[in-house]
Each structure stands twice: as C-alpha cells, then as structure tokens.
Scaffold this motif. Structure first.
Motif, PDB file in Angstrom:
ATOM      1  N   LYS A  11      69.989  45.385  78.477  1.00 35.11           N
ATOM      2  CA  LYS A  11      69.810  46.756  78.958  1.00 35.11           C
ATOM      3  C   LYS A  11      70.365  47.749  77.944  1.00 35.11           C
ATOM      4  O   LYS A  11      69.728  48.766  77.652  1.00 35.11           O
ATOM      5  CB  LYS A  11      70.485  46.942  80.316  1.00 35.11           C
ATOM      6  N   HIS A  15      68.190  50.549  76.031  1.00 34.52           N
ATOM      7  CA  HIS A  15      68.554  51.967  76.091  1.00 34.52           C
ATOM      8  C   HIS A  15      68.664  52.544  74.684  1.00 34.52           C
ATOM      9  O   HIS A  15      68.194  53.661  74.419  1.00 34.52           O
ATOM     10  CB  HIS A  15      69.853  52.156  76.871  1.00 34.52           C
ATOM     11  N   THR A  19      66.208  55.580  73.299  1.00 33.38           N
ATOM     12  CA  THR A  19      66.810  56.873  72.982  1.00 33.38           C
ATOM     13  C   THR A  19      66.878  57.147  71.487  1.00 33.38           C
ATOM     14  O   THR A  19      67.343  58.216  71.088  1.00 33.38           O
ATOM     15  CB  THR A  19      68.224  56.981  73.582  1.00 33.38           C
ATOM     16  N   TRP A  45      62.899  59.434  75.945  1.00 28.37           N
ATOM     17  CA  TRP A  45      63.553  58.936  77.164  1.00 28.37           C
ATOM     18  C   TRP A  45      64.351  60.108  77.714  1.00 28.37           C
ATOM     19  O   TRP A  45      65.354  60.535  77.129  1.00 28.37           O
ATOM     20  CB  TRP A  45      64.447  57.761  76.801  1.00 28.37           C
ATOM     21  N   ASP A  48      66.035  59.019  82.525  1.00 31.76           N
ATOM     22  CA  ASP A  48      65.536  57.729  83.012  1.00 31.76           C
ATOM     23  C   ASP A  48      64.026  57.695  83.191  1.00 31.76           C
ATOM     24  O   ASP A  48      63.499  56.910  83.986  1.00 31.76           O
ATOM     25  CB  ASP A  48      66.228  57.308  84.313  1.00 31.76           C
TER      26      ASP A  48
END
Length: 149
Positions: A11, A15, A19, A45, A48
């Motif tokens: 995760k 992320h 980003t 992004w 969310d």
C-alpha cells in the motif's frame, strides 16, 4: 526473486507511485457493444481519488461515461497495481478551480484552457498489487471501496 512484501508495504509503495509527479496510468474501458479500448494517460491522486484529464468526446471518456467503470494499471509488469474504479463525477477543466490546480500540480501537463477537455474523478473500488508470483497471495489491498490493509 525478492522476498514478498506485506500488504502495508504494498500500500505504501502504491501510494508513492500514485502521488509521484508525472504519474502515468493505463486506462482500459469497453464500449456499450463490448469493444475493448486501452490508452495511457497522466493521473493525479487527489483525496483518495484518481483524476484523469481527456477530451470529453474521446473513446475513453465516452466509454467511462456510458458504463461508469474502468480498470486501471499502474507500474511495470513486475510491480503492477490493478485498480477497478467507478466514475464519481466529471467536471470541465475550467469548472473546478481546486481540482484543476491539484491536477496540474502533480500531472506532467495542464489541460486548463483546452476546449472540450474534462476531468474524470474515479473512485477506486478494488485494488490489487504484486511484483512476482510470490506476491499473488495477499494481492488484494482494497475490496468494495474499503482498504483491507
């Protein structure tokens, strides 16, 4: 083969990819007649959500508007995330100033001012991430729109 990552690490890695400046995504859609379509686009992004910018009359925009869904792929073959999304909303590129500013700050281009362009705000519903076969177990990070990590 590298050791498999746990879900929390996957995760975090995802992320970071979502980003990063000038992040790219493959967007797969289907027409109402089930004709497949696949294109690479820039993404941002934002809160969310995945935001893409494209011409409102493009095949991709028409397909997503008609079906309300798409499948996205981020990353190379050996470090991929597959993201199923639903269309949350569409906005003209000059109709939502905060969205346009956030998109332009991350993406490698700024579509504001281009006639006929829209932002599609896509809400992830399912996310899978893996590198090698040893990460296939536990590859689901989000199910039914909820992170399971």
């Amino acid at each position: 083969m590298p050791e498999p990552r746990d879900r929390a690490t996957r995760k975090a890695d995802l992320h970071s990819a979502l980003t990063s400046p000038a992040a790219d995504v493959w967007v797969a859609t289907a027409s109402p007649a089930a004709a497949p379509h696949l294109v690479p686009l820039s993404l941002a992004w934002i809160g969310d959500r995945i935001v893409i910018a494209l011409e409102d009359r493009s095949v991709t925009a028409r397909n997503i508007s008609a079906s309300g869904v798409a499948r996205l792929a981020v990353g190379p073959t050996r470090d991929v995330a597959m993201i199923d999304v639903v269309l949350e909303r569409s906005a003209g590129v000059d109709d939502d100033a905060p969205l346009g500013e956030a998109y332009a700050a991350q993406a490698d281009w700024d579509p504001r001012g281009l006639a006929g362009y829209v932002f599609l705000v896509l809400r992830p519903t399912r996310i899978q991430a893996w590198r090698e076969s040893n990460e296939l177990a536990g590859r689901v990070l989000m199910r039914d729109g909820d992170w399971i990590v």
